[in-house]
Structure formats: structure tokens, C-alpha cells
Write a protein that holds these residues in place. Structure first.
Motif, PDB file in Angstrom:
ATOM      1  N   VAL A 126     -26.666   3.292 -27.191  1.00 51.74           N
ATOM      2  CA  VAL A 126     -25.411   2.755 -27.734  1.00 51.74           C
ATOM      3  C   VAL A 126     -25.017   1.462 -27.021  1.00 51.74           C
ATOM      4  O   VAL A 126     -25.176   1.319 -25.811  1.00 51.74           O
ATOM      5  CB  VAL A 126     -24.276   3.805 -27.570  1.00 51.74           C
ATOM      6  CG1 VAL A 126     -22.909   3.179 -27.755  1.00 51.74           C
ATOM      7  CG2 VAL A 126     -24.464   4.942 -28.559  1.00 51.74           C
ATOM      8  N   GLN A 127     -24.513   0.516 -27.804  1.00 55.01           N
ATOM      9  CA  GLN A 127     -23.874  -0.692 -27.252  1.00 55.01           C
ATOM     10  C   GLN A 127     -22.490  -0.804 -27.872  1.00 55.01           C
ATOM     11  O   GLN A 127     -22.313  -0.562 -29.076  1.00 55.01           O
ATOM     12  CB  GLN A 127     -24.673  -1.940 -27.616  1.00 55.01           C
ATOM     13  CG  GLN A 127     -25.911  -2.161 -26.761  1.00 55.01           C
ATOM     14  CD  GLN A 127     -26.539  -3.510 -27.062  1.00 55.01           C
ATOM     15  OE1 GLN A 127     -26.388  -4.044 -28.153  1.00 55.01           O
ATOM     16  NE2 GLN A 127     -27.267  -4.066 -26.096  1.00 55.01           N
ATOM     17  N   GLY A 128     -21.505  -1.158 -27.064  1.00 60.41           N
ATOM     18  CA  GLY A 128     -20.154  -1.305 -27.624  1.00 60.41           C
ATOM     19  C   GLY A 128     -19.151  -1.769 -26.587  1.00 60.41           C
ATOM     20  O   GLY A 128     -19.510  -2.077 -25.439  1.00 60.41           O
ATOM     21  N   TYR A 129     -17.899  -1.847 -27.019  1.00 59.06           N
ATOM     22  CA  TYR A 129     -16.796  -2.228 -26.136  1.00 59.06           C
ATOM     23  C   TYR A 129     -15.773  -1.105 -26.146  1.00 59.06           C
ATOM     24  O   TYR A 129     -15.450  -0.561 -27.211  1.00 59.06           O
ATOM     25  CB  TYR A 129     -16.110  -3.504 -26.626  1.00 59.06           C
ATOM     26  CG  TYR A 129     -16.934  -4.755 -26.437  1.00 59.06           C
ATOM     27  CD1 TYR A 129     -16.847  -5.492 -25.247  1.00 59.06           C
ATOM     28  CD2 TYR A 129     -17.788  -5.218 -27.439  1.00 59.06           C
ATOM     29  CE1 TYR A 129     -17.605  -6.646 -25.069  1.00 59.06           C
ATOM     30  CE2 TYR A 129     -18.544  -6.366 -27.272  1.00 59.06           C
ATOM     31  CZ  TYR A 129     -18.443  -7.086 -26.082  1.00 59.06           C
ATOM     32  OH  TYR A 129     -19.189  -8.219 -25.909  1.00 59.06           O
ATOM     33  N   VAL A 130     -15.254  -0.747 -24.962  1.00 65.01           N
ATOM     34  CA  VAL A 130     -14.225   0.305 -24.892  1.00 65.01           C
ATOM     35  C   VAL A 130     -13.073  -0.143 -23.990  1.00 65.01           C
ATOM     36  O   VAL A 130     -13.283  -0.935 -23.064  1.00 65.01           O
ATOM     37  CB  VAL A 130     -14.794   1.638 -24.341  1.00 65.01           C
ATOM     38  CG1 VAL A 130     -15.698   2.304 -25.337  1.00 65.01           C
ATOM     39  CG2 VAL A 130     -15.479   1.454 -22.991  1.00 65.01           C
ATOM     40  N   PRO A 131     -11.852   0.368 -24.229  1.00 64.90           N
ATOM     41  CA  PRO A 131     -10.736   0.082 -23.301  1.00 64.90           C
ATOM     42  C   PRO A 131     -11.074   0.609 -21.916  1.00 64.90           C
ATOM     43  O   PRO A 131     -11.782   1.632 -21.798  1.00 64.90           O
ATOM     44  CB  PRO A 131      -9.557   0.850 -23.908  1.00 64.90           C
ATOM     45  CG  PRO A 131      -9.938   1.104 -25.332  1.00 64.90           C
ATOM     46  CD  PRO A 131     -11.423   1.211 -25.359  1.00 64.90           C
ATOM     47  N   ALA A 132     -10.559  -0.043 -20.883  1.00 64.37           N
ATOM     48  CA  ALA A 132     -10.872   0.341 -19.493  1.00 64.37           C
ATOM     49  C   ALA A 132     -10.537   1.820 -19.254  1.00 64.37           C
ATOM     50  O   ALA A 132     -11.259   2.510 -18.540  1.00 64.37           O
ATOM     51  CB  ALA A 132     -10.090  -0.540 -18.534  1.00 64.37           C
ATOM     52  N   GLU A 133      -9.426   2.316 -19.874  1.00 66.89           N
ATOM     53  CA  GLU A 133      -9.003   3.693 -19.635  1.00 66.89           C
ATOM     54  C   GLU A 133     -10.023   4.690 -20.212  1.00 66.89           C
ATOM     55  O   GLU A 133     -10.182   5.805 -19.723  1.00 66.89           O
ATOM     56  CB  GLU A 133      -7.647   3.996 -20.285  1.00 66.89           C
ATOM     57  CG  GLU A 133      -6.546   2.973 -19.959  1.00 66.89           C
ATOM     58  CD  GLU A 133      -6.572   1.758 -20.851  1.00 66.89           C
ATOM     59  OE1 GLU A 133      -6.389   1.912 -22.064  1.00 66.89           O
ATOM     60  OE2 GLU A 133      -6.807   0.652 -20.340  1.00 66.89           O
ATOM     61  N   ILE A 134     -10.672   4.319 -21.289  1.00 63.45           N
ATOM     62  CA  ILE A 134     -11.661   5.196 -21.952  1.00 63.45           C
ATOM     63  C   ILE A 134     -13.012   5.107 -21.246  1.00 63.45           C
ATOM     64  O   ILE A 134     -13.800   6.061 -21.264  1.00 63.45           O
ATOM     65  CB  ILE A 134     -11.806   4.820 -23.440  1.00 63.45           C
ATOM     66  CG1 ILE A 134     -10.459   4.935 -24.158  1.00 63.45           C
ATOM     67  CG2 ILE A 134     -12.858   5.671 -24.156  1.00 63.45           C
ATOM     68  CD1 ILE A 134      -9.938   6.348 -24.305  1.00 63.45           C
ATOM     69  N   TYR A 135     -13.272   3.975 -20.594  1.00 65.56           N
ATOM     70  CA  TYR A 135     -14.589   3.720 -19.984  1.00 65.56           C
ATOM     71  C   TYR A 135     -14.990   4.866 -19.049  1.00 65.56           C
ATOM     72  O   TYR A 135     -16.139   5.307 -19.053  1.00 65.56           O
ATOM     73  CB  TYR A 135     -14.551   2.391 -19.223  1.00 65.56           C
ATOM     74  CG  TYR A 135     -15.874   2.012 -18.598  1.00 65.56           C
ATOM     75  CD1 TYR A 135     -16.942   1.592 -19.393  1.00 65.56           C
ATOM     76  CD2 TYR A 135     -16.055   2.056 -17.215  1.00 65.56           C
ATOM     77  CE1 TYR A 135     -18.153   1.247 -18.834  1.00 65.56           C
ATOM     78  CE2 TYR A 135     -17.266   1.709 -16.639  1.00 65.56           C
ATOM     79  CZ  TYR A 135     -18.319   1.306 -17.457  1.00 65.56           C
ATOM     80  OH  TYR A 135     -19.519   0.976 -16.900  1.00 65.56           O
ATOM     81  N   GLU A 136     -14.019   5.364 -18.256  1.00 67.82           N
ATOM     82  CA  GLU A 136     -14.296   6.456 -17.314  1.00 67.82           C
ATOM     83  C   GLU A 136     -14.796   7.711 -18.043  1.00 67.82           C
ATOM     84  O   GLU A 136     -15.597   8.459 -17.506  1.00 67.82           O
ATOM     85  CB  GLU A 136     -13.040   6.799 -16.501  1.00 67.82           C
ATOM     86  CG  GLU A 136     -12.624   5.736 -15.496  1.00 67.82           C
ATOM     87  CD  GLU A 136     -13.711   5.452 -14.461  1.00 67.82           C
ATOM     88  OE1 GLU A 136     -14.304   6.421 -13.931  1.00 67.82           O
ATOM     89  OE2 GLU A 136     -14.008   4.272 -14.191  1.00 67.82           O
ATOM     90  N   ARG A 137     -14.294   7.914 -19.258  1.00 68.65           N
ATOM     91  CA  ARG A 137     -14.639   9.128 -20.000  1.00 68.65           C
ATOM     92  C   ARG A 137     -15.994   9.024 -20.710  1.00 68.65           C
ATOM     93  O   ARG A 137     -16.568  10.028 -21.120  1.00 68.65           O
ATOM     94  CB  ARG A 137     -13.549   9.434 -21.057  1.00 68.65           C
ATOM     95  CG  ARG A 137     -12.249   9.895 -20.399  1.00 68.65           C
ATOM     96  CD  ARG A 137     -11.063   9.797 -21.340  1.00 68.65           C
ATOM     97  NE  ARG A 137     -11.185  10.676 -22.502  1.00 68.65           N
ATOM     98  CZ  ARG A 137     -10.305  10.722 -23.481  1.00 68.65           C
ATOM     99  NH1 ARG A 137      -9.241   9.937 -23.449  1.00 68.65           N
ATOM    100  NH2 ARG A 137     -10.495  11.546 -24.511  1.00 68.65           N
ATOM    101  N   VAL A 138     -16.492   7.809 -20.881  1.00 67.58           N
ATOM    102  CA  VAL A 138     -17.734   7.655 -21.661  1.00 67.58           C
ATOM    103  C   VAL A 138     -18.900   7.091 -20.870  1.00 67.58           C
ATOM    104  O   VAL A 138     -20.021   7.056 -21.358  1.00 67.58           O
ATOM    105  CB  VAL A 138     -17.497   6.789 -22.931  1.00 67.58           C
ATOM    106  CG1 VAL A 138     -16.519   7.431 -23.854  1.00 67.58           C
ATOM    107  CG2 VAL A 138     -17.090   5.373 -22.555  1.00 67.58           C
ATOM    108  N   LYS A 139     -18.650   6.635 -19.606  1.00 64.99           N
ATOM    109  CA  LYS A 139     -19.734   5.930 -18.896  1.00 64.99           C
ATOM    110  C   LYS A 139     -20.848   6.881 -18.436  1.00 64.99           C
ATOM    111  O   LYS A 139     -20.603   8.068 -18.251  1.00 64.99           O
ATOM    112  CB  LYS A 139     -19.170   5.160 -17.700  1.00 64.99           C
ATOM    113  CG  LYS A 139     -18.685   5.998 -16.547  1.00 64.99           C
ATOM    114  CD  LYS A 139     -18.222   5.097 -15.433  1.00 64.99           C
ATOM    115  CE  LYS A 139     -17.854   5.974 -14.213  1.00 64.99           C
ATOM    116  NZ  LYS A 139     -17.385   5.183 -13.084  1.00 64.99           N
TER     117      LYS A 139
END
Length: 415
Positions: free
Chosen positions: A402-415
């Protein structure tokens, strides 16, 4: 058979009165806008008087000579009252009534009147009544004779107007009661805002001078079904709608009340919670009527109002609207905006570019992610799709790339 009697509402005919205290004042343009406000409220301007003074007359707004001129004009035009371009003090109001023996109104009263007629939500009605009562409270001393003279028409509309005859004590009691009601509404708004923050869906607030085309744009983008009229303050109550961007990302887009020059401070206070939508937005979408000759002045008033509401440090996209009405190739600039686009909400011109700019701005506020997820973690890709921007997903034997952009707050949940 009883004969039917037709009752016709008496047409209000007003004389517009303005004072210019500076060569740089654009009093005529201000009176043009006042005439439009009067028409929106249901009155016809049948004359205008402008006086150049070093400062507004503290007792009668205009000087003695102009009072005589206004008196003659009232008689010649058969006007039913005068409408002053500034907010009058109780002393000025009383003295003008004594001198002219006619109905006296000011810009604030007319704006409050329009707001009373146009507000439809519970919050809007509370705010209008609160603003009306505060205005009345400060003028009780000067309203003695005018109470009986007002009768009907402009200045007698809306929930607050029914209490014209009440004394100061009752008005104070009602103001306190409305203040409590407004606090409850505000609490509810804050809860809604907190829920929005939890979902991390970006919020875009549409701001702009009244009649710039904000409602038309909201309707065009979201099919919101908001009233569109070529009138000042056609819509007052904020409307929030979901908008799906071309990338699939969802945003919330909110229309706010239009700004105007000399916006009464009673209304700034009363509508602060409504206009706070702009304060908590991720992007300010500033809609400008590019066909209006006073475009620069209107933009200045919008930015001054935003400053008064402490709306600062926001990414601003300025949309120069009504390109279908613009004649000639004018250079349109907004040095305070981060991005500028030319659009026509009516024809749809430039809206694809506007949506692209919104996506670019939102992308700047996000973190780039490139990761392979196992098939068991596929739910995380849904989070990226919902709150961010999914650029690509490639299904492979050992997982999904996957490639994409996420809000910083969501990044922790998906990294």
C-alpha cells in the motif's frame, strides 16, 4: 354576501442618511449597500443625504442644516422614515425623532430585522433574539416615543421584537435566560465537534462576504439544497454536509453566515458560536464575488472579521467566484490566501481545480506511508481509505502493498 376587504401592507419609504468623516470613506458605496439591505427588509429608498463632517454629531448624527434638508426631503418624497448608515446612540435616536417627527432606524436595526426574518434553527432564533434584546436594552432611554410610532414594518419582526414594551428588568431576565439556552446549544455543538475530531474527518469552512455565492457553491459540491437567492443574508443558519473528493476521501464542508461592513457588534457576539465553525476548521474556503467592483474592500472586511473572531493561522483557499459575470481580464489577487482559484459555482467552471487544490492542501497536512500489510491486517487499509488518501494497493502472495497519505493521528494506528 359580505364584501371582502383587501388589506395591503403599507410600503415603507425611507431616506438614507450617511456621514463621511474622512476623504477615504466610501460613503456612497456604503449607502448603496444600505439601500440593498433596506430592499431585503422590504423598504424602498426614495432619497439619500450625505454630510461631510470631521466627526459624527454626538447629539443628532448630522448637523442642524442637514436636519432641515432631511425634513424637506421627507415631505417631498412622502417617506415614512429615515435610515442612518451607522449605529445610533440613544441620545441621537431620541433627538432625531424630536427634530423630524418620523420613524428613525439605523443599519444595526435593519440587519437585526433581516436576521429575525431569515433565521430558522433554534440556535439562530436564540441568537437573533439575544442580539435584538441587547440592542433594545442599550436604547430604552431613547425609545420612549418611538415605541408607539413603530407600529409595524421594519424593526418589528422576530421573537425579540414582541418585547418592545417590556421594561429593563424583564429584558435583563430574558437575556439571562437566552444566555443559558445558548450555553446549552454551545455545549451540544462542542460535543458534535469532539465527535468530529475523533473521526478525524477534515472540516472545511466556507466564509465570505454576504451574497458572494457560498450557498450556491455548497449546493453545487454536495447537493445540499440550501436556499440560493441574489439577496443579502439569503441563508443564516450554518449547514454542514459531507463531500467526497475525487480521491475518495471524505471531508465535512460548512457554510457560515455572510460578512458585511459595519457588522453590528451585538451580532458578532451573538453569532460567535456559529462563526466558530471557521475557528475549528482545517481549511478556510474564502468565496469572493469576483464580479463585484468592491471586491478588494469586501475581502478586507472578511479578513478583519476573521481576525476579530480570532480565526488565524489557517490555510486559506480563495475562490474568485462568479467568473461567468466577470467582464474583461482582471488580475485577481489575494495576498493573504495560500491558494487562489477562479470558479463559477453557477456553471461549474473551475470546480475540478478547486477540489484538486483542496486535496493538495489536505495531503500537505498528512504523512506519507508505504507498507505491506498481511491479509489479516486488511482492516488498516480501510482506515487509510477513510481518513487519508489511498494512492495504490497491490495484492501479492505475502500481503497487500500500500502507498498513501494519512493524518498524523491515524499514522500510529496503521504504521
Amino acid at each position: 354576501m359580505a364584501e371582502m376587504i383587501e388589506l395591503q401592507e403599507i410600503e415603507e419609504r425611507v431616506i438614507l442618511v450617511g456621514v463621511s468623516t474622512d476623504d477615504r470613506d466610501d460613503t456612497e458605496k456604503s449607502l448603496d449597500e444600505l439601500e440593498e439591505l433596506a430592499a431585503t427588509a422590504g423598504a424602498v429608498a426614495v432619497g439619500r443625504v450625505v454630510q461631510n463632517l470631521e466627526q459624527i454629531h454626538s447629539g443628532t448624527y448630522v448637523g442642524k442644516g442637514k436636519l432641515e434638508e432631511i425634513k424637506d426631503l421627507l415631505w417631498e418624497t412622502e417617506a415614512t422614515g429615515i435610515l442612518c448608515d451607522d449605529e445610533l446612540t440613544p441620545v441621537q435616536l431620541g433627538n432625531l425623532e424630536d427634530a423630524l417627527n418620523t420613524k428613525v432606524m439605523d443599519r444595526t436595526l435593519i440587519i437585526l430585522d433581516i436576521f429575525a426574518e431569515r433565521s430558522s434553527t433554534n440556535e439562530g432564533k436564540i441568537q437573533v433574539e439575544l442580539a435584538q434584546l441587547k440592542y433594545r436594552q442599550s436604547r430604552l432611554a431613547g425609545l420612549g416615543k418611538s415605541l408607539s410610532r413603530l407600529g409595524g414594518g421594519i424593526g418589528t419582526r422576530g421573537p425579540g421584537e414582541k418585547k418592545l414594551e417590556t421594561d429593563r428588568r424583564l429584558i435583563q431576565h430574558r437575556i439571562a435566560q437566552l444566555g443559558r439556552e445558548l450555553k446549552d446549544v454551545k455545549r451540544h455543538r462542542e460535543v458534535t465537534r469532539e465527535q468530529r475530531n475523533k473521526t478525524k474527518i477534515p472540516v472545511i469552512a466556507i466564509v465570505g462576504y454576504t451574497n458572494a455565492g457560498k450557498s450556491t457553491l455548497l449546493n453545487r459540491l454536495t447537493g445540499a439544497g440550501v436556499l440560493e437567492e441574489d439577496k443579502l443574508f439569503a441563508t443564516l443558519d450554518p449547514t454542514t454536509r459531507n463531500l467526497k473528493l475525487p480521491s475518495g476521501q471524505e471531508v465535512l464542508i460548512t457554510d457560515t453566515v455572510g460578512f458585511i461592513r459595519k457588522l453590528p457588534h451585538h451580532l458578532i457576539d451573538a453569532f460567535r458560536s456559529t462563526l466558530e465553525e471557521a475557528k475549528y476548521a482545517d481549511i478556510i474556503l474564502h468565496v469572493v464575488d469576483a464580479s463585484n467592483p468592491q471586491v478588494d474592500e469586501q475581502m478586507y472586511i472578511v479578513y478583519e472579521t476573521l481576525k476579530n473572531l480570532e480565526v488565524t493561522d489557517k490555510t486559506v483557499i480563495t475562490a474568485f467566484n462568479k467568473q461567468d459575470k466577470v467582464e474583461g481580464n482582471f488580475i485577481l489577487r489575494d495576498f493573504k490566501a495560500d491558494h487562489v482559484v477562479r470558479i463559477s459555482a453557477k456553471t461549474g467552471e473551475g470546480l475540478c481545480i478547486l477540489l484538486q487544490v483542496i486535496e493538495d492542501v489536505l495531503r500537505e497536512q498528512k504523512v506519507f506511508i508505504e507498507k505491506r500489510y498481511s491479509y489479516a491486517e486488511a482492516g488498516k487499509i480501510q482506515l487509510i481509505r477513510k481518513y487519508g488518501e489511498l494512492l495504490s494497493e497491490v495484492y501479492q502472495e505475502n500481503g497487500i502493498l500500500v502507498q498513501g497519505y494519512v493524518p498524523a493521528e491515524i499514522y500510529e494506528r496503521v504504521k
